[in-house]
Design a protein around this motif. Structure first.
Motif, mmCIF file in Angstrom:
data_model
loop_
_atom_site.group_PDB
_atom_site.id
_atom_site.type_symbol
_atom_site.label_atom_id
_atom_site.label_comp_id
_atom_site.label_asym_id
_atom_site.label_seq_id
_atom_site.Cartn_x
_atom_site.Cartn_y
_atom_site.Cartn_z
ATOM 1 N N LEU A 9 -4.248 -8.141 2.785
ATOM 2 C CA LEU A 9 -3.281 -8.228 1.691
ATOM 3 C C LEU A 9 -2.734 -6.849 1.339
ATOM 4 O O LEU A 9 -1.525 -6.644 1.220
ATOM 5 C CB LEU A 9 -3.965 -8.858 0.473
ATOM 6 N N THR A 12 -0.586 -5.191 4.154
ATOM 7 C CA THR A 12 0.677 -5.808 4.551
ATOM 8 C C THR A 12 1.926 -5.028 4.118
ATOM 9 O O THR A 12 2.765 -4.738 4.963
ATOM 10 C CB THR A 12 0.734 -7.246 4.027
ATOM 11 N N PRO A 13 2.030 -4.670 2.829
ATOM 12 C CA PRO A 13 3.276 -3.979 2.443
ATOM 13 C C PRO A 13 3.529 -2.685 3.225
ATOM 14 O O PRO A 13 4.595 -2.532 3.815
ATOM 15 C CB PRO A 13 3.088 -3.698 0.950
ATOM 16 N N ALA A 16 4.483 -3.534 6.760
ATOM 17 C CA ALA A 16 5.834 -4.080 6.891
ATOM 18 C C ALA A 16 6.858 -2.953 6.815
ATOM 19 O O ALA A 16 7.800 -2.898 7.604
ATOM 20 C CB ALA A 16 6.090 -5.099 5.784
ATOM 21 N N ILE A 17 6.644 -2.026 5.879
ATOM 22 C CA ILE A 17 7.580 -0.909 5.755
ATOM 23 C C ILE A 17 7.543 -0.061 7.015
ATOM 24 O O ILE A 17 8.572 0.313 7.574
ATOM 25 C CB ILE A 17 7.231 -0.059 4.510
ATOM 26 N N THR A 20 9.411 -1.687 9.845
ATOM 27 C CA THR A 20 10.880 -1.689 9.748
ATOM 28 C C THR A 20 11.482 -0.301 9.822
ATOM 29 O O THR A 20 12.528 -0.132 10.425
ATOM 30 C CB THR A 20 11.370 -2.335 8.433
ATOM 31 N N LEU B 10 2.406 -14.847 2.520
ATOM 32 C CA LEU B 10 2.714 -13.665 1.722
ATOM 33 C C LEU B 10 3.238 -12.541 2.608
ATOM 34 O O LEU B 10 4.213 -11.857 2.284
ATOM 35 C CB LEU B 10 1.445 -13.212 0.991
ATOM 36 N N PHE B 11 2.594 -12.394 3.762
ATOM 37 C CA PHE B 11 3.003 -11.350 4.706
ATOM 38 C C PHE B 11 4.453 -11.568 5.129
ATOM 39 O O PHE B 11 5.269 -10.663 5.113
ATOM 40 C CB PHE B 11 2.077 -11.373 5.928
ATOM 41 N N LEU B 14 6.882 -10.744 2.364
ATOM 42 C CA LEU B 14 7.066 -9.300 2.197
ATOM 43 C C LEU B 14 7.925 -8.727 3.305
ATOM 44 O O LEU B 14 8.828 -7.928 3.060
ATOM 45 C CB LEU B 14 5.704 -8.606 2.192
ATOM 46 N N ALA B 15 7.637 -9.182 4.521
ATOM 47 C CA ALA B 15 8.400 -8.673 5.658
ATOM 48 C C ALA B 15 9.878 -8.996 5.479
ATOM 49 O O ALA B 15 10.747 -8.169 5.717
ATOM 50 C CB ALA B 15 7.875 -9.268 6.955
ATOM 51 N N VAL B 18 11.449 -6.791 2.796
ATOM 52 C CA VAL B 18 11.700 -5.421 3.247
ATOM 53 C C VAL B 18 12.864 -5.377 4.226
ATOM 54 O O VAL B 18 13.797 -4.600 4.080
ATOM 55 C CB VAL B 18 10.423 -4.829 3.884
ATOM 56 N N SER B 19 12.826 -6.286 5.216
ATOM 57 C CA SER B 19 13.870 -6.218 6.240
ATOM 58 C C SER B 19 15.215 -6.675 5.681
ATOM 59 O O SER B 19 16.260 -6.297 6.181
ATOM 60 C CB SER B 19 13.490 -7.062 7.447
#
Lengths: 291, 433
Positions: A9, A12-13, A16-17, A20, B10-11, B14-15, B18-19
């Motif tokens: 959890l 993840t953030p 993800a950042i 990208t 949730l993942f 979030l992805a 962000v994207s």
């Protein structure tokens, strides 16, 4: 189990950042390095490894590599030696020492663009500080157009960069010095060791972790060297101060050879990866050393 | 298991968040403009980012907004160097501006070739712009291939700007109109202890004007156009002769030492304070000098670059700035309104005065110009050809190679044959594709 879930959890953030804004552009430039894209035209062709073959025969690339190697060698020597000297001289000198430490550290707070601009003034051929001082002390014959002469341009930029980086090296060495146990230097003193003997055989070996950090930063920063070159010389005069990063910019954004620029970026990435891998290996060896 | 699914969901969320960051704000903005009665927003990007230029452009855009309440032009600017990279990135992206300023010539051609610009032939015909924009500028700056793309807002003329006091003190009383007269004047100036020619080629481009004019005055505009298009070679005798001529000036000590160490304003200062007599520069130098309190006609003036070969058509040199409309613009009607507004005689006159530039529109009264600019205006009107300076006349990768050669040349002119061979290698790669 619960712990693993929380880990996922919280990871993840940032993951993800990272995906990208770091990994995706990286993969995209790998892709473009195989094309002849000019940066904005919707049509482009796949050219296979042509861009990489061009790297092999481009004298400007060889020139940029040579300059980057010069930069790296001087980056390993100049800021580290100056930083070490400053750290040894100022360690444990009370208020006055702290004052000078702050002075040395101050340039780090400046953007490299500002540093570059200040040094452009220092190097100005007519009224720049350097030439004015040289002329005053009777070294008129040494004065020259530092940034406009191909023989001195690169070195002049590296000196400006060193001026800034010294503070960083000094702070790391100062941190390293606090880890040198007083008992050891005192014991050496009692055994009759001179300052230099104690420095060579006790202090400097114990500064090894700090030294590795300083060296690794120097290598990585020299591979990244772009902003100060861009501001001070733009890689010129005629490529004499081109670093790899500067060369990549010129090819991509001035000539609009985005495909070729991406290929240069890929090579730069590979070199950086090797440098970082080396750094991690050294750090691991150190860990074993202190285990 | 259910919890694991929740984590995965949730993942993904979030992805996506962000994207999707770039796409999300664009959608509501577009809806707003189309749906409600609010003003249509026109995004305008330009490179007039210095204090004077920014102020003048923002005045023009707010004038347009006041006159057209249904449209709101948004003013965005970036410095020249940043602009060159940013605009191409923006054009390649999903959210290009409606209008942007650009340099007429090879750079505009480059964007036209990329299919990123919208032609304005209908606008041109409907408003009979042929009667407003001089034919030379319409052909050279506005037309690319079969179509019109660019509305010129200002242009500059490159001339031999000099310090009259210094020239008079050295005994140069008549201005040189031939090469021999120029050489005689240079010799007189040198004998009087003044450097004849100031040049600040730190950023390379100021050196190009010498190459341009020497080329235009010897081999002529047609040959130069072929060289710029890659149809002639940098190792041709014509180019060799130009470099040889240029070298003779450097060898004679007519140029300042270390030209590569100075920028063009340093060269302007050297002329203003009497260290040097002449600098080959564009009319924007008048804006710089006026800002420093120099009086046009008294403290500075110019003469056209002397003729060298007889029978060569008389060419004037300089850059043209204009605005172009993007192919992707969703508000073409409003963008065209703004383009027409930029041709308004008052707007053109204000802009010319703010920039120290010349107004392309024939409807602008020449009385707005000061004595020096008015002479520049006459020079251009009397020239048979208006040529773009080197970095706007040839394609960007070639310009990069050529500008490099000029810097190399100013550093050590003796190697010019080698530099030309290297430049020809660049040309072979650029034009060979």
């Amino acid at each position: 189990m619960a712990r693993a879930r929380w880990t996922i959890l919280f990871l993840t953030p940032p993951l993800a950042i990272y995906l990208t804004i770091v990994l995706a552009p990286l993969l995209v430039s790998f892709y473009y390095s195989l094309t002849d894209w000019n940066g904005f035209n919707p049509n482009y062709n796949f050219v296979g490894l042509d861009n990489f073959l061009k790297i092999g025969r481009d004298p400007l690339f060889a020139n940029a590599i040579r300059n980057t190697v010069v930069w790296m060698i001087l980056a390993l020597l100049l800021p580290s030696l100056a930083g070490l000297t400053a750290a040894l001289a100022l360690n444990g000198r009370g208020t006055a020492g702290n004052f000078y430490k702050s002075l040395f550290y101050l340039p780090i707070c400046l953007s490299l663009v500002v540093v570059g601009q200040v040094w452009i003034w220092i190097y100005h051929p007519d009224w720049g500080l350097l030439n004015v001082v040289l002329a005053r002390v009777g070294l008129e014959s040494w004065t020259q157009a530092w940034l406009a002469t191909p023989e001195t341009a690169l070195l002049s930029v590296i000196v400006a960069w060193t001026w800034q980086q010294t503070g960083l090296a000094m702070v790391i060495f100062l941190a390293g010095l606090t880890a040198v146990p007083k008992e050891l230097t005192e014991a050496a003193e009692i055994d009759g060791a001179t300052y230099w003997q104690s420095l060579r055989s006790v202090v400097i070996p114990l500064l090894l972790p700090a030294t590795i950090v300083v060296m690794a930063l120097a290598i990585i920063n020299s591979l990244k060297s772009f902003d100060i070159v861009f501001v001070m010389t733009g890689g010129g005069p005629f490529h004499s101060s081109d670093t790899l990063a500067m060369f990549m910019y010129t090819e991509s954004f001035r000539k609009y050879y985005m495909g070729y620029g991406s290929a240069i970026a890929v090579v730069l990435f590979a070199i950086s990866l090797a440098a970082i891998a080396f750094y991690f290996r050294q750090v691991r060896t150190l860990d074993h050393l202190y285990d | 298991m259910r919890q694991a699914i929740r984590v995965v969901a949730l993942f993904l969320l979030l992805a996506l968040a962000v994207s999707g960051c770039t796409a999300v704000p664009a959608a509501p903005a577009a809806q707003e403009a189309a749906g409600s009665g609010e003003a249509v927003q026109l995004s305008v990007i330009h490179y007039f980012s210095d204090t004077l230029g920014k102020e003048a452009m923002s005045k023009i855009l707010s004038g347009f907004n006041a006159a057209n309440p249904a449209t709101e032009a948004l003013d965005n600017s970036a410095g020249h160097e940043d602009f060159k990279t940013q605009i191409l990135v923006t054009l390649a992206g999903n959210n290009p501006p409606d209008l942007f300023s650009y340099w007429a010539g090879a750079r505009t051609q480059f964007v036209v070739d990329g299919g990123r610009l919208a032609p304005i032939d209908d606008l041109w015909a409907a408003n009979d712009l042929d009667s407003i924009i001089p034919a030379g500028i319409a052909a050279g700056a506005s037309t690319y291939g079969e179509n019109k793309y660019l509305i010129p807002i200002g242009y500059h003329y490159v001339g031999m700007f000099y310090n009259p006091e210094v020239m008079a003190a050295a005994g140069v009383t008549t201005l040189p109109t031939t090469w021999d007269e120029l050489m005689a004047a240079a010799e007189q100036l040198k004998a009087a202890g003044v450097t004849p020619f100031a040049l600040g080629s730190m950023n390379r481009w100021p050196a190009q004007f010498w190459f341009d004019y020497l080329m235009l005055r010897t081999a002529g505009p047609d040959y130069r156009a072929r060289l710029m298009a890659g149809e002639a070679s940098y190792t041709d005798p014509e180019v060799m002769a130009v470099m040889e001529l240029w070298k003779s000036l450097v060898d004679a000590g007519y140029f300042v030492e270390n030209a590569n160490a100075y920028d063009w304003t340093d060269a302007a200062d050297q002329v203003a304070n009497g260290q040097a007599a002449i600098t080959l520069m564009g009319t924007w130098i008048t804006g710089y000098w006026n800002g420093n309190g120099l009086v046009p006609g008294e403290n500075y003036d110019f003469f056209p670059f002397p003729s060298i070969e007889a029978g060569v058509p008389n060419a004037a040199l300089g850059p043209v700035d204009g605005f172009v409309m993007t192919a992707a613009s969703a508000h073409k009607a409003e963008a065209e309104q703004l383009l027409m507004y930029l041709l308004d005689p008052q707007v053109q006159a204000d802009w010319a005065q703010a920039q120290g530039a010349l107004a392309p529109s024939l409807q602008v009264d020449p009385a707005i110009y000061n004595v020096v600019m008015s002479k520049a205006n006459e020079q251009v009107a009397g020239a048979e050809v208006f040529a773009f300076n080197y970095d706007l006349a040839t394609t960007p990768p070639m310009a990069e190679g050529g500008l490099n050669m000029f810097a190399q040349f100013m550093n050590d002119p003796s190697g010019y044959a080698d530099y030309l061979a290297e430049t020809e290698a660049v040309a072979a790669e650029v034009f060979g594709q």
